[in-house]
Design a protein around this motif. Structure first.
Motif, PDB file in Angstrom:
ATOM      1  N   ASN A 415       0.814  -1.212   0.000  1.00  0.00           N
ATOM      2  CA  ASN A 415       0.000   0.000   0.000  1.00  0.00           C
ATOM      3  C   ASN A 415       0.847   1.261   0.000  1.00  0.00           C
ATOM      4  O   ASN A 415       0.535   2.238  -0.691  1.00  0.00           O
ATOM      5  CB  ASN A 415      -0.937  -0.021   1.208  1.00  0.00           C
ATOM      6  CG  ASN A 415      -1.770   1.238   1.323  1.00  0.00           C
ATOM      7  OD1 ASN A 415      -1.491   2.104   2.159  1.00  0.00           O
ATOM      8  ND2 ASN A 415      -2.801   1.342   0.493  1.00  0.00           N
ATOM      9  N   GLN A 416       1.920   1.260   0.771  1.00  0.00           N
ATOM     10  CA  GLN A 416       2.773   2.442   0.836  1.00  0.00           C
ATOM     11  C   GLN A 416       3.483   2.696  -0.489  1.00  0.00           C
ATOM     12  O   GLN A 416       3.664   3.846  -0.897  1.00  0.00           O
ATOM     13  CB  GLN A 416       3.778   2.291   1.977  1.00  0.00           C
ATOM     14  CG  GLN A 416       3.109   2.269   3.342  1.00  0.00           C
ATOM     15  CD  GLN A 416       4.002   1.715   4.428  1.00  0.00           C
ATOM     16  OE1 GLN A 416       5.179   1.429   4.194  1.00  0.00           O
ATOM     17  NE2 GLN A 416       3.465   1.571   5.629  1.00  0.00           N
ATOM     18  N   GLY A 417       3.863   1.605  -1.177  1.00  0.00           N
ATOM     19  CA  GLY A 417       4.455   1.762  -2.497  1.00  0.00           C
ATOM     20  C   GLY A 417       3.473   2.331  -3.499  1.00  0.00           C
ATOM     21  O   GLY A 417       3.833   3.172  -4.336  1.00  0.00           O
ATOM     22  N   VAL A 418       2.215   1.885  -3.423  1.00  0.00           N
ATOM     23  CA  VAL A 418       1.179   2.438  -4.304  1.00  0.00           C
ATOM     24  C   VAL A 418       0.966   3.920  -4.008  1.00  0.00           C
ATOM     25  O   VAL A 418       0.825   4.739  -4.930  1.00  0.00           O
ATOM     26  CB  VAL A 418      -0.140   1.651  -4.143  1.00  0.00           C
ATOM     27  CG1 VAL A 418      -1.294   2.391  -4.821  1.00  0.00           C
ATOM     28  CG2 VAL A 418       0.004   0.260  -4.739  1.00  0.00           C
ATOM     29  N   ASN A 419       0.944   4.278  -2.731  1.00  0.00           N
ATOM     30  CA  ASN A 419       0.796   5.692  -2.372  1.00  0.00           C
ATOM     31  C   ASN A 419       1.936   6.528  -2.965  1.00  0.00           C
ATOM     32  O   ASN A 419       1.713   7.632  -3.484  1.00  0.00           O
ATOM     33  CB  ASN A 419       0.784   5.853  -0.854  1.00  0.00           C
ATOM     34  CG  ASN A 419      -0.489   5.351  -0.215  1.00  0.00           C
ATOM     35  OD1 ASN A 419      -1.512   5.193  -0.888  1.00  0.00           O
ATOM     36  ND2 ASN A 419      -0.440   5.081   1.076  1.00  0.00           N
ATOM     37  N   PHE A 420       3.150   5.991  -2.866  1.00  0.00           N
ATOM     38  CA  PHE A 420       4.306   6.709  -3.424  1.00  0.00           C
ATOM     39  C   PHE A 420       4.154   6.904  -4.933  1.00  0.00           C
ATOM     40  O   PHE A 420       4.359   8.008  -5.454  1.00  0.00           O
ATOM     41  CB  PHE A 420       5.592   5.941  -3.118  1.00  0.00           C
ATOM     42  CG  PHE A 420       6.804   6.483  -3.825  1.00  0.00           C
ATOM     43  CD1 PHE A 420       7.469   7.590  -3.339  1.00  0.00           C
ATOM     44  CD2 PHE A 420       7.272   5.888  -4.994  1.00  0.00           C
ATOM     45  CE1 PHE A 420       8.580   8.102  -4.007  1.00  0.00           C
ATOM     46  CE2 PHE A 420       8.375   6.386  -5.655  1.00  0.00           C
ATOM     47  CZ  PHE A 420       9.033   7.499  -5.155  1.00  0.00           C
ATOM     48  N   LEU A 421       3.789   5.841  -5.639  1.00  0.00           N
ATOM     49  CA  LEU A 421       3.646   5.932  -7.094  1.00  0.00           C
ATOM     50  C   LEU A 421       2.522   6.890  -7.483  1.00  0.00           C
ATOM     51  O   LEU A 421       2.635   7.628  -8.467  1.00  0.00           O
ATOM     52  CB  LEU A 421       3.399   4.543  -7.683  1.00  0.00           C
ATOM     53  CG  LEU A 421       4.567   3.550  -7.573  1.00  0.00           C
ATOM     54  CD1 LEU A 421       4.138   2.172  -8.045  1.00  0.00           C
ATOM     55  CD2 LEU A 421       5.761   4.044  -8.379  1.00  0.00           C
ATOM     56  N   ALA A 422       1.436   6.863  -6.722  1.00  0.00           N
ATOM     57  CA  ALA A 422       0.320   7.760  -7.027  1.00  0.00           C
ATOM     58  C   ALA A 422       0.711   9.220  -6.829  1.00  0.00           C
ATOM     59  O   ALA A 422       0.393  10.080  -7.665  1.00  0.00           O
ATOM     60  CB  ALA A 422      -0.886   7.409  -6.154  1.00  0.00           C
ATOM     61  N   THR A 423       1.407   9.525  -5.728  1.00  0.00           N
ATOM     62  CA  THR A 423       1.845  10.910  -5.516  1.00  0.00           C
ATOM     63  C   THR A 423       2.866  11.321  -6.568  1.00  0.00           C
ATOM     64  O   THR A 423       2.938  12.495  -6.947  1.00  0.00           O
ATOM     65  CB  THR A 423       2.430  11.094  -4.109  1.00  0.00           C
ATOM     66  OG1 THR A 423       3.497  10.143  -3.894  1.00  0.00           O
ATOM     67  CG2 THR A 423       1.367  10.896  -3.043  1.00  0.00           C
ATOM     68  N   LEU A 424       3.656  10.355  -7.044  1.00  0.00           N
ATOM     69  CA  LEU A 424       4.592  10.656  -8.129  1.00  0.00           C
ATOM     70  C   LEU A 424       3.829  11.034  -9.397  1.00  0.00           C
ATOM     71  O   LEU A 424       4.219  11.975 -10.107  1.00  0.00           O
ATOM     72  CB  LEU A 424       5.494   9.453  -8.382  1.00  0.00           C
ATOM     73  CG  LEU A 424       6.543   9.600  -9.484  1.00  0.00           C
ATOM     74  CD1 LEU A 424       7.498  10.750  -9.183  1.00  0.00           C
ATOM     75  CD2 LEU A 424       7.319   8.298  -9.677  1.00  0.00           C
ATOM     76  N   VAL A 425       2.735  10.321  -9.676  1.00  0.00           N
ATOM     77  CA  VAL A 425       1.899  10.673 -10.829  1.00  0.00           C
ATOM     78  C   VAL A 425       1.347  12.083 -10.667  1.00  0.00           C
ATOM     79  O   VAL A 425       1.387  12.898 -11.606  1.00  0.00           O
ATOM     80  CB  VAL A 425       0.755   9.662 -10.999  1.00  0.00           C
ATOM     81  CG1 VAL A 425      -0.260  10.157 -12.032  1.00  0.00           C
ATOM     82  CG2 VAL A 425       1.304   8.302 -11.417  1.00  0.00           C
ATOM     83  N   GLY A 426       0.835  12.390  -9.485  1.00  0.00           N
ATOM     84  CA  GLY A 426       0.311  13.735  -9.249  1.00  0.00           C
ATOM     85  C   GLY A 426       1.376  14.804  -9.423  1.00  0.00           C
ATOM     86  O   GLY A 426       1.109  15.875  -9.991  1.00  0.00           O
ATOM     87  N   ALA A 427       2.596  14.522  -8.936  1.00  0.00           N
ATOM     88  CA  ALA A 427       3.688  15.488  -9.086  1.00  0.00           C
ATOM     89  C   ALA A 427       4.078  15.663 -10.549  1.00  0.00           C
ATOM     90  O   ALA A 427       4.314  16.798 -11.011  1.00  0.00           O
ATOM     91  CB  ALA A 427       4.898  15.026  -8.271  1.00  0.00           C
ATOM     92  N   LEU A 428       4.146  14.567 -11.277  1.00  0.00           N
ATOM     93  CA  LEU A 428       4.526  14.643 -12.691  1.00  0.00           C
ATOM     94  C   LEU A 428       3.471  15.393 -13.508  1.00  0.00           C
ATOM     95  O   LEU A 428       3.811  16.195 -14.385  1.00  0.00           O
ATOM     96  CB  LEU A 428       4.734  13.235 -13.252  1.00  0.00           C
ATOM     97  CG  LEU A 428       5.950  12.473 -12.710  1.00  0.00           C
ATOM     98  CD1 LEU A 428       5.980  11.051 -13.257  1.00  0.00           C
ATOM     99  CD2 LEU A 428       7.249  13.205 -13.050  1.00  0.00           C
ATOM    100  N   VAL A 429       2.196  15.144 -13.219  1.00  0.00           N
ATOM    101  CA  VAL A 429       1.132  15.860 -13.936  1.00  0.00           C
ATOM    102  C   VAL A 429       1.203  17.348 -13.615  1.00  0.00           C
ATOM    103  O   VAL A 429       1.147  18.199 -14.514  1.00  0.00           O
ATOM    104  CB  VAL A 429      -0.244  15.287 -13.571  1.00  0.00           C
ATOM    105  CG1 VAL A 429      -1.361  16.177 -14.118  1.00  0.00           C
ATOM    106  CG2 VAL A 429      -0.392  13.868 -14.101  1.00  0.00           C
ATOM    107  N   GLY A 430       1.343  17.671 -12.323  1.00  0.00           N
ATOM    108  CA  GLY A 430       1.441  19.076 -11.942  1.00  0.00           C
ATOM    109  C   GLY A 430       2.655  19.753 -12.540  1.00  0.00           C
ATOM    110  O   GLY A 430       2.565  20.862 -13.081  1.00  0.00           O
ATOM    111  N   GLY A 431       3.814  19.094 -12.452  1.00  0.00           N
ATOM    112  CA  GLY A 431       5.029  19.680 -13.002  1.00  0.00           C
ATOM    113  C   GLY A 431       4.983  19.804 -14.511  1.00  0.00           C
ATOM    114  O   GLY A 431       5.416  20.819 -15.078  1.00  0.00           O
TER     115      GLY A 431
END
Length: 445
Positions: A415-431
């Motif tokens: 679950n923590q790995g999924v959370n990390f990957l999801a926040t990475l997606v959000g950061a990449l979309v925002g950036g």
């Protein structure tokens, strides 16, 4: 004074020998040899009992002292051949040695894990500042570029880092604590540029206060609280109070959401473990990307990374919009029936990875909008269109979390790995959207 405190005091005295380094320079290389010779010669008697840890008695060898000495020696080698700053080298050894002593002394009166970690951080911070300031005073060239506010920031950051490693792993693993703290402070020292004294004091006071409140309200375990304090401190000093406000909005709202109908979620088997208190893994899973964005922002001015500062800002808020959106979606959606798998639309049991409800999705939209509104209110670079970017990034990251949960969670990552990957997606979309906006603005100018 019991045996544990006496042993910690003996280790603190041995660690204090590092103060000879600024005085005699590389001739201090003889100190580890003397200490190691002592450990080889002493295998019984009062001196052995003074330094011996429980495992040492089984082997008739002072392995704890040997490990501490070799780790400190390794840092000394980095100082000689790799330009590890002398104040960091001296301060870190004293931080760990005297932090351990303070922690053991506090535990005699207050056995609570929070008190022990607070004692380590307080004693270690004071010892670091004293040792690092002494090292600076002995090197006139250092006094030009190193100021007390910077030493204070490094001291508190290092002490919290050390307390975190001890709380999350093994408190007697001095070599790991020494190297974790020293390497972290070496890296941070290159990013911090003349912090304002009041800013450092405010950063320490605010983050420690929020950390204690999170522990007192049982929204974070001791390792989770220490991780949050470290993240908050770095965010304030490297980013600013506005960045911290976005971070604390997530922690505050997200932490309270775990308590929402907790008993009902527990009965369904979908509640967070540890009565909803966040551990260090949970905190890092949701905030590691945000921390990387803060570090990237601070590294722009020295020229260590490409792209504009605004890109890292939008990556930061995009990742936290994802974390907020996903947390609210999961915590609120978990109490409603008839969830559907995001990938197929099939009805599944509550708590199934990748399952969503319309109530949870709505809560997720609200979470993304909340972070977008906070960013809009605090950052001049986030205008109306920028707030829309943050919202889109949050929703995209939340959706990615659901898809990843339905497809790879448990089989490949937790679950923590999924959370990390999801926040990475959000950061990449925002950036990425920020880069696109900057390119359009440049083309129109």
């Amino acid at each position: 004074m019991n045996r544990t405190v006496r042993r910690a005091g003996a280790f603190a005295l041995v660690g204090s020998l590092v103060l000879a380094v600024p005085v005699v320079g590389r001739l201090a290389v003889a100190i580890p040899a003397v200490v190691l010779a002592f450990t080889a010669a002493v295998d019984e008697g009062p001196l052995f009992e003074l330094f011996a840890r429980p495992g040492d008695r089984e082997e008739d060898r002072l392995y704890g002292l040997i490990g501490f000495t070799l780790a400190a020696t390794g840092l000394g080698i980095l100082w000689v051949i790799a330009a590890l700053p002398l104040p960091v080298f001296v301060g870190t050894v004293l931080l760990v040695a005297w932090g351990n002593l303070t922690s053991e002394a506090v535990k005699q009166r207050y056995p609570d894990p929070f008190a022990a970690s607070a004692g380590f951080a307080a004693g270690g911070s004071v010892a670091f500042v004293a040792g690092a300031a002494f090292a600076v005073s002995r090197e006139p060239a250092l006094s030009i570029g190193v100021q007390l506010p910077e030493l204070a920031f490094l001291a508190v950051a290092g002490a919290v880092m050390g307390a975190l490693v001890r709380a999350a792993l093994f408190e007697r693993d001095d070599p790991l604590v020494l190297w974790s703290v020293a390497l972290t402070l070496w890296f941070l020292g290159d990013l911090v540029r003349e912090p304002v004294p009041g800013e450092v004091a405010l950063a320490v006071g605010v983050t420690v206060a929020f950390g204690y409140v999170s522990y007192y309200l049982e929204t974070a375990s001791v390792p989770g609280m220490l991780t949050g304090v470290l993240l908050g401190l770095l965010t304030i000093v490297l980013g600013g109070l506005e960045w911290f406000a976005v971070l604390i909005a997530f922690y505050g709202v997200g932490g309270l959401s775990t308590k929402f109908k907790y008993e009902e979620k527990a009965e369904r088997g979908v509640a967070e473990d540890n009565e909803g208190a966040r551990g260090s893994g949970n905190v890092l899973g949701n905030s590691a990307v945000a921390l990387a964005a803060v570090v990237g922002y601070a590294a722009v001015e020295p020229g260590y990374v490409p792209l504009a500062e605004e890109v890292y800002l939008f990556a930061f808020v995009g990742s936290l919009a994802t974390a907020m959106s996903d947390t609210l979606s999961s915590e609120i959606g978990a109490v409603y029936d008839n969830p559907r798998l995001v990938t197929t639309g099939a009805r599944v049991e509550p708590g199934t990875d990748g399952a969503i409800t319309w109530q949870g999705e709505l809560a997720g939209f609200v979470g993304a909008a909340l972070v977008a509104a906070v960013a809009y209110a605090l950052f001049p670079a986030v205008d109306t269109a920028g707030a829309g970017v943050v919202f889109v990034a949050g929703v995209a990251g939340m959706t990615a979390d659901s898809v990843l949960g339905a497809t790879i969670e448990d089989d490949f990552v937790g679950n923590q790995g999924v959370n990390f990957l999801a926040t990475l997606v959000g950061a990449l979309v925002g950036g990425a959207l920020a880069v696109l906006a900057l390119d359009v603005a440049l083309a129109l100018s």
